[in-house]
Design a protein around this motif. Structure first.
Motif, PDB file in Angstrom:
ATOM      1  N   TYR A  34       0.843  -1.181   0.000  1.00  0.00           N
ATOM      2  CA  TYR A  34       0.000   0.000   0.000  1.00  0.00           C
ATOM      3  C   TYR A  34       0.887   1.242   0.000  1.00  0.00           C
ATOM      4  CZ  TYR A  34      -3.483  -3.387   1.631  1.00  0.00           C
ATOM      5  OH  TYR A  34      -4.319  -4.480   1.757  1.00  0.00           O
ATOM      6  N   ASP A  35       0.443   2.283  -0.720  1.00  0.00           N
ATOM      7  CA  ASP A  35       1.242   3.500  -0.743  1.00  0.00           C
ATOM      8  C   ASP A  35       1.024   4.300   0.541  1.00  0.00           C
ATOM      9  OD1 ASP A  35      -1.174   4.925  -1.011  1.00  0.00           O
ATOM     10  OD2 ASP A  35      -1.070   4.803  -3.200  1.00  0.00           O
ATOM     11  N   MET A  36       1.870   5.322   0.757  1.00  0.00           N
ATOM     12  CA  MET A  36       1.819   6.105   1.989  1.00  0.00           C
ATOM     13  C   MET A  36       0.511   6.886   2.107  1.00  0.00           C
ATOM     14  SD  MET A  36       4.314   5.384   3.823  1.00  0.00           S
ATOM     15  CE  MET A  36       3.980   6.662   5.044  1.00  0.00           C
ATOM     16  N   ARG A  37      -0.054   7.302   0.979  1.00  0.00           N
ATOM     17  CA  ARG A  37      -1.313   8.035   1.029  1.00  0.00           C
ATOM     18  C   ARG A  37      -2.415   7.163   1.623  1.00  0.00           C
ATOM     19  NH1 ARG A  37      -4.392  10.837  -4.197  1.00  0.00           N
ATOM     20  NH2 ARG A  37      -6.180  11.669  -3.017  1.00  0.00           N
ATOM     21  N   THR A  38      -2.437   5.896   1.207  1.00  0.00           N
ATOM     22  CA  THR A  38      -3.439   4.970   1.743  1.00  0.00           C
ATOM     23  C   THR A  38      -3.206   4.741   3.229  1.00  0.00           C
ATOM     24  OG1 THR A  38      -3.644   3.845  -0.394  1.00  0.00           O
ATOM     25  CG2 THR A  38      -4.387   2.632   1.562  1.00  0.00           C
ATOM     26  N   ARG A  39      -1.960   4.582   3.613  1.00  0.00           N
ATOM     27  CA  ARG A  39      -1.659   4.359   5.030  1.00  0.00           C
ATOM     28  C   ARG A  39      -2.107   5.547   5.876  1.00  0.00           C
ATOM     29  NH1 ARG A  39       4.109   1.206   5.711  1.00  0.00           N
ATOM     30  NH2 ARG A  39       3.834  -0.306   4.031  1.00  0.00           N
ATOM     31  N   ARG A  40      -1.800   6.755   5.418  1.00  0.00           N
ATOM     32  CA  ARG A  40      -2.177   7.943   6.181  1.00  0.00           C
ATOM     33  C   ARG A  40      -3.699   8.040   6.308  1.00  0.00           C
ATOM     34  NH1 ARG A  40       1.864  10.481   2.814  1.00  0.00           N
ATOM     35  NH2 ARG A  40       3.815  10.771   3.975  1.00  0.00           N
ATOM     36  N   ARG A  41      -4.403   7.737   5.226  1.00  0.00           N
ATOM     37  CA  ARG A  41      -5.866   7.798   5.261  1.00  0.00           C
ATOM     38  C   ARG A  41      -6.429   6.784   6.248  1.00  0.00           C
ATOM     39  NH1 ARG A  41     -10.027   5.367   0.936  1.00  0.00           N
ATOM     40  NH2 ARG A  41     -11.975   6.169   1.850  1.00  0.00           N
ATOM     41  N   VAL A  42      -5.901   5.573   6.202  1.00  0.00           N
ATOM     42  CA  VAL A  42      -6.382   4.513   7.088  1.00  0.00           C
ATOM     43  C   VAL A  42      -6.123   4.882   8.552  1.00  0.00           C
ATOM     44  CG1 VAL A  42      -5.901   2.148   7.850  1.00  0.00           C
ATOM     45  CG2 VAL A  42      -6.269   2.639   5.423  1.00  0.00           C
ATOM     46  N   LEU A  43      -4.919   5.339   8.860  1.00  0.00           N
ATOM     47  CA  LEU A  43      -4.593   5.694  10.243  1.00  0.00           C
ATOM     48  C   LEU A  43      -5.422   6.876  10.729  1.00  0.00           C
ATOM     49  CD1 LEU A  43      -0.716   5.216  10.186  1.00  0.00           C
ATOM     50  CD2 LEU A  43      -2.404   3.784  11.347  1.00  0.00           C
ATOM     51  N   ALA A  44      -5.734   7.813   9.819  1.00  0.00           N
ATOM     52  CA  ALA A  44      -6.570   8.949  10.196  1.00  0.00           C
ATOM     53  C   ALA A  44      -7.984   8.493  10.542  1.00  0.00           C
ATOM     54  CB  ALA A  44      -6.600   9.974   9.062  1.00  0.00           C
ATOM     55  N   LEU A  45      -8.506   7.542   9.781  1.00  0.00           N
ATOM     56  CA  LEU A  45      -9.849   7.018  10.063  1.00  0.00           C
ATOM     57  C   LEU A  45      -9.880   6.294  11.411  1.00  0.00           C
ATOM     58  CD1 LEU A  45     -10.811   5.615   6.535  1.00  0.00           C
ATOM     59  CD2 LEU A  45     -11.805   7.605   7.684  1.00  0.00           C
ATOM     60  N   ILE A  46      -8.833   5.534  11.696  1.00  0.00           N
ATOM     61  CA  ILE A  46      -8.762   4.824  12.983  1.00  0.00           C
ATOM     62  C   ILE A  46      -8.688   5.816  14.128  1.00  0.00           C
ATOM     63  CG2 ILE A  46      -7.366   3.261  14.392  1.00  0.00           C
ATOM     64  CD1 ILE A  46      -6.490   1.894  11.788  1.00  0.00           C
ATOM     65  N   GLU A  47      -7.908   6.888  13.928  1.00  0.00           N
ATOM     66  CA  GLU A  47      -7.750   7.888  14.976  1.00  0.00           C
ATOM     67  C   GLU A  47      -9.063   8.598  15.268  1.00  0.00           C
ATOM     68  OE1 GLU A  47      -4.476  11.282  16.259  1.00  0.00           O
ATOM     69  OE2 GLU A  47      -4.510  10.464  14.221  1.00  0.00           O
ATOM     70  N   GLU A  48      -9.963   8.645  14.275  1.00  0.00           N
ATOM     71  CA  GLU A  48     -11.276   9.247  14.482  1.00  0.00           C
ATOM     72  C   GLU A  48     -12.176   8.370  15.348  1.00  0.00           C
ATOM     73  OE1 GLU A  48     -12.898   9.912  10.637  1.00  0.00           O
ATOM     74  OE2 GLU A  48     -11.487  11.528  10.121  1.00  0.00           O
ATOM     75  N   GLY A  49     -11.731   7.154  15.643  1.00  0.00           N
ATOM     76  CA  GLY A  49     -12.517   6.257  16.475  1.00  0.00           C
ATOM     77  C   GLY A  49     -13.203   5.149  15.706  1.00  0.00           C
ATOM     78  N   ARG A  50     -12.933   5.057  14.401  1.00  0.00           N
ATOM     79  CA  ARG A  50     -13.550   4.004  13.602  1.00  0.00           C
ATOM     80  C   ARG A  50     -12.966   2.648  13.965  1.00  0.00           C
ATOM     81  NH1 ARG A  50     -15.046   5.889   8.458  1.00  0.00           N
ATOM     82  NH2 ARG A  50     -15.367   3.694   7.885  1.00  0.00           N
TER      83      ARG A  50
END
Length: 256
Positions: A2-18
């Motif tokens: 996975y590219d870094m953009r995907t990783r950042r998006r995924v981690l941001a969603l998790i940080e939101e509480g998802r």
């Protein structure tokens, strides 16, 4: 891969509480990959050294934050092994107290400044979580089984911190397993029943050792306390004397 953009998006969603499950369904990234990304939080090239792993161990750089987080950990926290020598510290905080959640996350971030602190939403609460290889070093009370089923005692260096920052330690314990309530009672005065209200602090924990750490600290602070047995269980510590409540209000206060 996975590219870094995907990783950042995924981690941001998790940080939101998802949840990992919902993020996986939305992004197509496996939960195993997400867990691995969460664990990669301490690159050797820039991670803050663990003060307890040095050749000459030191105290944490912010002992006040440590004393507070120690109280939270002894109450509502746990340390779990993740993988490859990485552990995560999790403290469960009720949604009713957003200020407490912020204070918990801030204390974790202060102690491991290069690591990300996550807030995972659960029903009625949030799990404030941070991954690190060094949580067992910082909290040597970690061990198998429930805390109340094993001995809990402070290391000399931990006691030194608690002695220097007793109010932060008490605040952490109250914020985890305590509360400030208003007691209401009635009393006969000259043949007339009158109603009285007064504030009171409670601390409830099944572990005799953890309650002992709490009451020992209260003794050093000059706080008067009593056991309050309920349903035959001596798990409650009450602070109700006016002067003692005033001190608790000045240094601890209600959850917020």
């Amino acid at each position: 891969m996975y590219d870094m953009r995907t990783r950042r998006r995924v981690l941001a969603l998790i940080e939101e509480g998802r949840s990992l499950n919902s993020v996986s369904k939305e992004t197509g990234v496996s939960r195993a990959a997400m867990r691995a990304w969460q664990a990669r939080v301490e690159p050797l090239s820039r991670a803050t050294p663990c003060p307890r792993c040095l050749i000459e161990p030191e105290l944490p750089s912010s002992p006040a934050a440590y004393a507070y987080l120690l109280g939270l950990y002894l109450g509502d926290g746990c340390i779990t092994h993740h993988c490859r020598g990485v552990y995560f510290l999790r403290v469960t905080c009720a949604d009713a107290w957003p200020g407490l959640i912020d204070a918990c996350a801030e204390a974790m971030q202060i102690l491991r400044p290069d690591n990300r602190v996550f807030r995972v939403q659960r029903q009625g609460c949030q799990n404030v979580t941070c991954y690190s290889k060094h949580w067992p070093c910082l909290f040597p009370q970690h061990g198998p089984g429930k805390k109340h089923a094993r001995e809990i005692s402070l290391e000399p260096w931990q006691q030194e911190i608690v002695d220097a920052h007793p109010w932060e330690f008490v605040q952490g314990l109250i914020h985890s397993d305590g509360c400030r309530v208003t007691n209401r009672t009635t009393r006969m005065v000259q043949g007339e029943r009158k109603r009285y209200e007064y504030p009171r602090y409670f601390f409830t924990n099944v572990s005799d050792d953890i309650r002992g750490l709490y009451t020992d600290t209260l003794d050093k602070l000059g706080i008067t306390w009593t056991h309050c047995t309920r349903h035959g269980n001596p798990y409650n510590i009450s602070v109700a004397r006016k002067a003692s409540v005033a001190l608790m209000d000045a240094h601890v206060g209600p959850k917020h």
